[in-house]
Design an enzyme around this catalytic site. Structure first.
Site, PDB file in Angstrom:
ATOM      1  N   HIS A 157       0.831  -1.207   0.000  1.00 42.17           N
ATOM      2  CA  HIS A 157       0.000   0.000   0.000  1.00 42.17           C
ATOM      3  C   HIS A 157       0.861   1.250   0.000  1.00 42.17           C
ATOM      4  O   HIS A 157       2.074   1.202   0.173  1.00 42.17           O
ATOM      5  CB  HIS A 157      -0.957  -0.008   1.200  1.00 42.17           C
ATOM      6  CG  HIS A 157      -0.259  -0.013   2.528  1.00 42.17           C
ATOM      7  ND1 HIS A 157       0.312   1.116   3.084  1.00 42.17           N
ATOM      8  CD2 HIS A 157      -0.041  -1.013   3.411  1.00 42.17           C
ATOM      9  CE1 HIS A 157       0.844   0.807   4.256  1.00 42.17           C
ATOM     10  NE2 HIS A 157       0.648  -0.483   4.474  1.00 42.17           N
ATOM     11  N   CYS A 173       3.040  -4.848   6.640  1.00 40.15           N
ATOM     12  CA  CYS A 173       2.792  -4.546   5.234  1.00 40.15           C
ATOM     13  C   CYS A 173       4.035  -3.966   4.556  1.00 40.15           C
ATOM     14  O   CYS A 173       5.009  -3.610   5.205  1.00 40.15           O
ATOM     15  CB  CYS A 173       1.645  -3.549   5.102  1.00 40.15           C
ATOM     16  SG  CYS A 173       0.046  -4.212   5.613  1.00 40.15           S
TER      17      CYS A 173
END
Length: 197
Positions: A157, A173
């Site tokens: 992301h 992440c």
């Protein structure tokens, strides 16, 4: 002659003093920079030499649906298009610690523009003061785009906090600059293969 010699000494003293002051400022600045560059365990890690282009063949059998390789050590994301006409290399943020890091093969199963964010149960346990939900916008930790992986809670992301890129700064992440995730978002599809090493 004495006056000229005295003026020369004064100029030299001024130049030497100025250099010393500038050196002190530079040292202080580099000390501050070093502090910013430290990982959680206190080591200073620089990865400039390992941030280099790679070939896809050692990592993937083919490029069906395109391929994404994330190298945790060099903090780099590599993308190859299915027809091999596009190769991209992006700097990333990576997980804070090894226990938050997941390695192996996965794939993109969902793409979201303007994602919303909820902390995982373990994040909330570590940080009970965090909000339960943040909608799309500049406060969202997922930035402008998110690529969901087959692993629950794991995504590639964007981030609005550009200081995180190139560092151990995530809860698991892989983060990219918003302009890079927007570009990657357009090139990838559901089914793009992903490998984290």
């Amino acid at each position: 002659m004495k006056k000229l010699f005295s003026q020369m000494l004064s100029r030299r003293a001024f130049v030497a003093g100025s250099a010393a002051v500038m050196g002190t400022a530079a040292t202080a600045q580099s000390e501050n920079s070093t502090e910013i560059e430290q990982d959680v365990d206190g080591r200073v890690v620089r990865n400039i030499s390992s941030f280099r282009s790679l070939d896809w063949q050692p990592y993937f059998q083919d490029l069906k649906n395109g391929a994404v390789l994330v190298d945790i050590q060099s903090r780099a994301l590599h993308y190859w298009s299915e027809d091999q006409s596009i190769y991209k290399l992006y700097p990333t943020s990576v997980p804070l610690t090894e226990d938050l890091t997941r390695l192996g093969r996965t794939e993109i199963i969902r793409k979201v523009e303007g994602p919303s964010w909820r902390p995982t149960p373990s994040m909330k346990e570590r940080n009970p003061e965090w909000p339960d939900f943040i909608g799309p916008g500049p406060d969202n930790p997922l930035g402008t785009h998110a690529l969901h992986l087959t692993w629950t809670y794991y995504r590639i992301h964007g981030t609005h906090d550009t200081r995180k890129i190139g560092r151990r700064s995530s809860n698991g992440c892989i983060g990219l600059y918003n302009e890079h995730i927007a570009e990657l978002y357009e090139m990838t599809k559901v089914g793009t293969q992903v490998l984290l090493i």
